[in-house]
Design a protein around this motif. Structure first.
Motif, PDB file in Angstrom:
ATOM      1  N   GLN A   1       0.933  -1.377   0.169  1.00  0.00           N
ATOM      2  CA  GLN A   1      -0.043  -0.593  -0.242  1.00  0.00           C
ATOM      3  C   GLN A   1       0.627   1.015  -0.242  1.00  0.00           C
ATOM      4  OE1 GLN A   1      -3.848   0.401   1.990  1.00  0.00           O
ATOM      5  NE2 GLN A   1      -3.718  -1.685   2.511  1.00  0.00           N
ATOM      6  N   ARG A   2       1.551   0.880   0.358  1.00  0.00           N
ATOM      7  CA  ARG A   2       2.969   2.858   0.547  1.00  0.00           C
ATOM      8  C   ARG A   2       3.580   2.243  -0.699  1.00  0.00           C
ATOM      9  NH1 ARG A   2       7.838   2.696   5.103  1.00  0.00           N
ATOM     10  NH2 ARG A   2       7.770   5.534   4.750  1.00  0.00           N
ATOM     11  N   VAL A   3       4.227   1.544  -1.143  1.00  0.00           N
ATOM     12  CA  VAL A   3       4.551   1.059  -2.449  1.00  0.00           C
ATOM     13  C   VAL A   3       3.700   2.353  -3.402  1.00  0.00           C
ATOM     14  CG1 VAL A   3       5.461  -0.015  -4.959  1.00  0.00           C
ATOM     15  CG2 VAL A   3       6.269  -0.654  -2.139  1.00  0.00           C
ATOM     16  N   HIS A   4       2.485   1.871  -3.757  1.00  0.00           N
ATOM     17  CA  HIS A   4       1.401   2.293  -4.229  1.00  0.00           C
ATOM     18  C   HIS A   4       0.687   3.673  -4.002  1.00  0.00           C
ATOM     19  CE1 HIS A   4       2.150  -1.449  -7.031  1.00  0.00           C
ATOM     20  NE2 HIS A   4       2.450  -1.518  -6.673  1.00  0.00           N
ATOM     21  N   SER A   5       1.575   3.985  -3.258  1.00  0.00           N
ATOM     22  CA  SER A   5       0.615   5.195  -2.485  1.00  0.00           C
ATOM     23  C   SER A   5      -0.407   5.341  -2.488  1.00  0.00           C
ATOM     24  CB  SER A   5       1.342   6.351  -3.096  1.00  0.00           C
ATOM     25  OG  SER A   5       2.434   6.696  -3.449  1.00  0.00           O
ATOM     26  N   TRP A   6      -1.045   4.107  -2.041  1.00  0.00           N
ATOM     27  CA  TRP A   6      -1.935   3.745  -1.294  1.00  0.00           C
ATOM     28  C   TRP A   6      -2.610   4.414  -0.148  1.00  0.00           C
ATOM     29  CZ3 TRP A   6      -3.001  -1.736  -3.229  1.00  0.00           C
ATOM     30  CH2 TRP A   6      -2.712  -1.947  -4.423  1.00  0.00           C
ATOM     31  N   ILE A   7      -1.570   4.514   0.587  1.00  0.00           N
ATOM     32  CA  ILE A   7      -2.090   5.573   2.053  1.00  0.00           C
ATOM     33  C   ILE A   7      -0.589   6.591   1.937  1.00  0.00           C
ATOM     34  CG2 ILE A   7      -2.847   3.379   3.261  1.00  0.00           C
ATOM     35  CD1 ILE A   7      -0.269   2.764   4.045  1.00  0.00           C
TER      36      ILE A   7
ATOM     37  N   GLU B   1       4.484  -7.562 -12.649  1.00  0.00           N
ATOM     38  CA  GLU B   1       3.855  -6.093 -12.172  1.00  0.00           C
ATOM     39  C   GLU B   1       4.897  -5.401 -11.401  1.00  0.00           C
ATOM     40  OE1 GLU B   1       2.841  -4.138 -14.442  1.00  0.00           O
ATOM     41  OE2 GLU B   1       2.513  -5.231 -16.206  1.00  0.00           O
ATOM     42  N   GLN B   2       4.722  -5.749  -9.913  1.00  0.00           N
ATOM     43  CA  GLN B   2       4.950  -6.183  -8.938  1.00  0.00           C
ATOM     44  C   GLN B   2       7.241  -5.731  -8.823  1.00  0.00           C
ATOM     45  OE1 GLN B   2       3.907  -4.427  -6.746  1.00  0.00           O
ATOM     46  NE2 GLN B   2       1.215  -4.888  -7.341  1.00  0.00           N
ATOM     47  N   ARG B   3       7.255  -7.074  -9.384  1.00  0.00           N
ATOM     48  CA  ARG B   3       8.956  -6.437 -10.352  1.00  0.00           C
ATOM     49  C   ARG B   3       9.451  -5.363 -10.021  1.00  0.00           C
ATOM     50  NH1 ARG B   3      13.716  -9.568 -10.584  1.00  0.00           N
ATOM     51  NH2 ARG B   3      14.946  -8.499 -12.638  1.00  0.00           N
ATOM     52  N   LYS B   4       8.737  -4.550 -11.232  1.00  0.00           N
ATOM     53  CA  LYS B   4       9.038  -3.251 -11.214  1.00  0.00           C
ATOM     54  C   LYS B   4       9.186  -2.426 -10.856  1.00  0.00           C
ATOM     55  CE  LYS B   4       6.430  -4.128 -16.026  1.00  0.00           C
ATOM     56  NZ  LYS B   4       4.720  -3.187 -16.744  1.00  0.00           N
ATOM     57  N   HIS B   5       8.838  -2.867  -9.348  1.00  0.00           N
ATOM     58  CA  HIS B   5       8.745  -1.198  -8.455  1.00  0.00           C
ATOM     59  C   HIS B   5       9.943  -1.716  -7.639  1.00  0.00           C
ATOM     60  CE1 HIS B   5       5.312   0.462  -9.748  1.00  0.00           C
ATOM     61  NE2 HIS B   5       4.876  -0.426  -9.655  1.00  0.00           N
ATOM     62  N   TRP B   6      11.262  -2.715  -7.977  1.00  0.00           N
ATOM     63  CA  TRP B   6      11.324  -3.539  -6.843  1.00  0.00           C
ATOM     64  C   TRP B   6      12.391  -2.389  -6.252  1.00  0.00           C
ATOM     65  CZ3 TRP B   6      13.443  -8.359  -5.968  1.00  0.00           C
ATOM     66  CH2 TRP B   6      14.331  -8.492  -5.188  1.00  0.00           C
ATOM     67  N   ASP B   7      12.902  -1.313  -6.216  1.00  0.00           N
ATOM     68  CA  ASP B   7      13.913  -0.485  -5.707  1.00  0.00           C
ATOM     69  C   ASP B   7      13.353   0.432  -4.118  1.00  0.00           C
ATOM     70  OD1 ASP B   7      15.545  -0.631  -7.435  1.00  0.00           O
ATOM     71  OD2 ASP B   7      15.497   0.931  -8.210  1.00  0.00           O
ATOM     72  N   LYS B   8      12.099   0.290  -4.718  1.00  0.00           N
ATOM     73  CA  LYS B   8      10.523   1.046  -3.591  1.00  0.00           C
ATOM     74  C   LYS B   8      10.245  -0.209  -2.703  1.00  0.00           C
ATOM     75  CE  LYS B   8       8.102   4.176  -2.300  1.00  0.00           C
ATOM     76  NZ  LYS B   8       7.837   5.692  -1.401  1.00  0.00           N
ATOM     77  N   TYR B   9      10.306  -0.851  -3.277  1.00  0.00           N
ATOM     78  CA  TYR B   9      10.252  -2.249  -2.746  1.00  0.00           C
ATOM     79  C   TYR B   9      11.416  -2.373  -0.896  1.00  0.00           C
ATOM     80  CZ  TYR B   9       5.235  -4.829  -3.828  1.00  0.00           C
ATOM     81  OH  TYR B   9       4.119  -5.108  -3.727  1.00  0.00           O
ATOM     82  N   MET B  10      12.689  -2.220  -2.049  1.00  0.00           N
ATOM     83  CA  MET B  10      13.979  -2.696  -0.552  1.00  0.00           C
ATOM     84  C   MET B  10      13.376  -1.372   0.164  1.00  0.00           C
ATOM     85  SD  MET B  10      14.757  -5.631  -1.652  1.00  0.00           S
ATOM     86  CE  MET B  10      13.350  -6.392  -2.057  1.00  0.00           C
ATOM     87  N   GLU B  11      13.258   0.141  -0.825  1.00  0.00           N
ATOM     88  CA  GLU B  11      13.495   0.671   1.091  1.00  0.00           C
ATOM     89  C   GLU B  11      12.320   0.729   1.597  1.00  0.00           C
ATOM     90  OE1 GLU B  11      11.822   5.571   0.335  1.00  0.00           O
ATOM     91  OE2 GLU B  11      12.424   4.887  -1.573  1.00  0.00           O
ATOM     92  N   CYS B  12      10.873   0.383   1.279  1.00  0.00           N
ATOM     93  CA  CYS B  12       9.938  -0.074   2.655  1.00  0.00           C
ATOM     94  C   CYS B  12      10.211  -1.452   3.332  1.00  0.00           C
ATOM     95  CB  CYS B  12       8.614  -0.289   1.549  1.00  0.00           C
ATOM     96  SG  CYS B  12       8.206   1.114   0.571  1.00  0.00           S
ATOM     97  N   TYR B  13      11.093  -2.306   2.175  1.00  0.00           N
ATOM     98  CA  TYR B  13      11.093  -3.232   3.746  1.00  0.00           C
ATOM     99  C   TYR B  13      12.278  -2.663   5.051  1.00  0.00           C
ATOM    100  CZ  TYR B  13       8.639  -7.302   1.103  1.00  0.00           C
ATOM    101  OH  TYR B  13       8.053  -8.523   1.143  1.00  0.00           O
ATOM    102  N   GLU B  14      13.246  -2.322   4.154  1.00  0.00           N
ATOM    103  CA  GLU B  14      14.578  -1.220   5.021  1.00  0.00           C
ATOM    104  C   GLU B  14      13.183  -1.195   6.678  1.00  0.00           C
ATOM    105  OE1 GLU B  14      18.371   1.095   5.017  1.00  0.00           O
ATOM    106  OE2 GLU B  14      17.161   0.934   3.410  1.00  0.00           O
ATOM    107  N   ASP B  15      12.410  -0.082   6.184  1.00  0.00           N
ATOM    108  CA  ASP B  15      11.545   0.451   7.359  1.00  0.00           C
ATOM    109  C   ASP B  15      11.736  -0.067   8.085  1.00  0.00           C
ATOM    110  OD1 ASP B  15      11.765   3.027   8.290  1.00  0.00           O
ATOM    111  OD2 ASP B  15       9.411   3.949   6.962  1.00  0.00           O
TER     112      ASP B  15
END
Length: 216
Positions: free
Chosen positions: A90-96, A158-172
């Motif tokens: 939800q954070r990766v896709h800016s739904w929240i 499709e989710q793989r296209k957002h890899w960098d953003k996912y890694m950023e959110c996982y680190e958080d």
């Protein structure tokens, strides 16, 4: 050994364990469950897979569906994905927005502390850490290998296209949680299974599990 100690956990009914497997697609959440807990009895072992919330689940707070799946004393409950999806996808896709993210992290930390203190639940959280290159191989296998075609999902690509953003959110996620995570390298599947099994075994050993006896 895990199976033997799990048997005592079920019989004693004093402790519970919640295992969380969280990671990108193709990290082996199902495989980890199958390999590590293969000797455990179905009695006292439950698995919950968290997918897109249903209409009923959307109508409640984000932890509503999670609280219904927490383990009772004498159980190991495995979460394939978890409430952390609500501060990841939800954070990766800016739904929240970020205010909602902060609110949810606070709620998650309070929720987990309540389980630990009020129900003697031990929480084991595993971040299954796969490299981008290895994930690409595993996703392609699902297309090329007929026996794995059933695992293929266009959405994973499709989710793989957002890899960098996912890694950023996982680190958080790893840094903002009060209950610590075990970051498990999963490019090598045998090592993934070994690492997780060792953590689970060590946890069970520390519980001083014994079989109840008849009071004569």
């Amino acid at each position: 050994k895990i199976g033997e100690l799990h048997y005592k956990l079920v019989a004693q009914k004093k402790h519970s364990i919640r295992v969380i497997f969280q990671g990108m697609d193709a990290t082996g959440k199902d495989g980890s469950t199958k390999n590590v807990f293969s000797e455990c009895s179905p009695i006292g072992l439950k698995v919950k897979s968290f997918k897109k919330p249903t209409e009923e689940e959307f109508a409640h707070d984000f932890l509503w569906r999670v609280h219904q799946a927490v383990p009772a004393k004498g159980e190991i409950q495995i979460f394939n994905r978890s409430h952390y999806e609500d501060v990841l996808i939800q954070r990766v896709h800016s739904w929240i927005d970020e205010a909602k993210v902060d609110s949810r992290f606070a709620a998650i930390n309070a929720f987990e502390q309540n389980l630990i203190k009020d129900n003697r639940t031990t929480i084991l959280k595993f971040f299954l850490n796969i490299s981008s290159e290895r994930q690409l191989e595993k996703l392609q296998e699902r297309i090329d290998d007929p026996e794995k075609n059933w695992k293929h999902n266009d959405g994973d690509w499709e989710q793989r296209k957002h890899w960098d953003k996912y890694m950023e959110c996982y680190e958080d996620v790893l840094n903002r949680c009060e209950v610590p995570w075990h970051a498990v390298p999963v490019d090598s599947r045998w090592y993934r299974n070994y690492h997780i099994a060792q953590v689970v075994l060590d946890t069970l050993k520390k519980m001083d599990l014994t079989l109840p006896t008849i009071d004569k």
